[in-house]
Design a protein around this motif. Structure first.
Motif, mmCIF file in Angstrom:
data_model
loop_
_atom_site.group_PDB
_atom_site.id
_atom_site.type_symbol
_atom_site.label_atom_id
_atom_site.label_comp_id
_atom_site.label_asym_id
_atom_site.label_seq_id
_atom_site.Cartn_x
_atom_site.Cartn_y
_atom_site.Cartn_z
ATOM 1 N N LEU A 59 0.836 -1.200 0.000
ATOM 2 C CA LEU A 59 0.000 0.000 0.000
ATOM 3 C C LEU A 59 0.873 1.253 0.000
ATOM 4 N N VAL A 60 0.544 2.181 -0.862
ATOM 5 C CA VAL A 60 1.217 3.481 -0.910
ATOM 6 C C VAL A 60 0.371 4.530 -0.203
ATOM 7 N N ALA A 61 -0.905 4.600 -0.586
ATOM 8 C CA ALA A 61 -1.789 5.613 -0.012
ATOM 9 C C ALA A 61 -3.226 5.203 -0.245
ATOM 10 N N SER A 66 -10.389 11.930 4.226
ATOM 11 C CA SER A 66 -9.416 11.202 5.028
ATOM 12 C C SER A 66 -8.420 10.499 4.122
ATOM 13 N N THR A 67 -7.150 10.632 4.444
ATOM 14 C CA THR A 67 -6.100 9.980 3.656
ATOM 15 C C THR A 67 -5.125 9.262 4.581
ATOM 16 N N ASN A 68 -4.411 8.329 4.014
ATOM 17 C CA ASN A 68 -3.435 7.553 4.775
ATOM 18 C C ASN A 68 -2.272 7.231 3.852
ATOM 19 N N TYR A 69 -1.046 7.276 4.404
ATOM 20 C CA TYR A 69 0.143 7.067 3.575
ATOM 21 C C TYR A 69 1.099 6.076 4.225
ATOM 22 N N ALA A 70 1.799 5.363 3.388
ATOM 23 C CA ALA A 70 2.915 4.560 3.874
ATOM 24 C C ALA A 70 3.994 5.505 4.393
ATOM 25 N N ASP A 71 4.709 5.067 5.431
ATOM 26 C CA ASP A 71 5.744 5.928 6.012
ATOM 27 C C ASP A 71 6.777 6.354 4.970
ATOM 28 N N VAL A 81 6.507 7.245 1.999
ATOM 29 C CA VAL A 81 6.113 8.289 1.040
ATOM 30 C C VAL A 81 5.513 9.519 1.704
ATOM 31 N N LYS A 82 5.344 9.482 3.023
ATOM 32 C CA LYS A 82 4.756 10.635 3.720
ATOM 33 C C LYS A 82 5.562 11.887 3.473
ATOM 34 N N GLY A 83 4.856 12.969 3.173
ATOM 35 C CA GLY A 83 5.511 14.240 2.919
ATOM 36 C C GLY A 83 5.972 14.424 1.482
ATOM 37 N N ARG A 84 5.945 13.341 0.697
ATOM 38 C CA ARG A 84 6.375 13.429 -0.703
ATOM 39 C C ARG A 84 5.231 13.150 -1.678
ATOM 40 N N TYR A 136 -5.988 10.382 -8.054
ATOM 41 C CA TYR A 136 -4.657 10.826 -8.474
ATOM 42 C C TYR A 136 -3.614 10.507 -7.410
ATOM 43 N N LEU A 137 -2.377 10.415 -7.842
ATOM 44 C CA LEU A 137 -1.261 10.311 -6.918
ATOM 45 C C LEU A 137 -0.167 11.262 -7.406
ATOM 46 N N GLN A 138 -0.010 12.360 -6.686
ATOM 47 C CA GLN A 138 1.057 13.305 -6.990
ATOM 48 C C GLN A 138 2.307 12.846 -6.254
ATOM 49 N N MET A 139 3.364 12.621 -6.996
ATOM 50 C CA MET A 139 4.608 12.089 -6.428
ATOM 51 C C MET A 139 5.715 13.108 -6.641
#
Length: 116
Positions: free
Chosen positions: A47-49, A57-62, A64-67, A80-83
């Motif tokens: 899982l990425v996000a 509500s959103t959740n992120y893998a550690d 990728v958090k902040g990026r 969408y996934l902005q990377m």
């Protein structure tokens, strides 16, 4: 039938950005949470996000958090996934996933390669 189609992958240099898109059809998009997963060669899909049905509500893998930022447009049935600040370790096949009642649905994936 349920269909998820990813796009936006490609080759990018370390530190660069990409925006992945997933077009959904065949189900009531606004009723379901959505997720992005990724799978690198030789590794399990992870899982990425994910994002709630409303987007509130959103959740992120550690890793990728902040990026990375996940978002959705329920009017367009898109997620969408902005990377940003991409790293070589972000190289993977990225998949869109719909968390449907009674089971999930996967897209075909889009390849992201981060390399100089």
């Amino acid at each position: 039938q349920v269909q998820l189609v990813e796009s936006g992958g490609g080759l990018v240099q370390p530190g660069g950005s990409l925006r992945l898109s997933c077009a959904a059809s065949g189900f009531r998009f606004s009723s379901y949470a959505m997720s992005w997963y990724r799978q690198a060669p030789g590794k399990e899909r992870a899982l990425v996000a994910d994002i709630s049905n409303s987007g509130g509500s959103t959740n992120y893998a550690d890793s990728v958090k902040g990026r990375f930022t996940i978002s959705r447009d329920n009017g367009k049935n898109m997620v969408y996934l902005q990377m940003n600040s991409l790293k070589p370790e972000d190289t993977a096949e990225y998949y869109c996933y719909a968390r449907l009642v009674g089971g999930g649905a996967w897209g075909q994936g889009t390849q992201v390669t981060v390399s100089s």
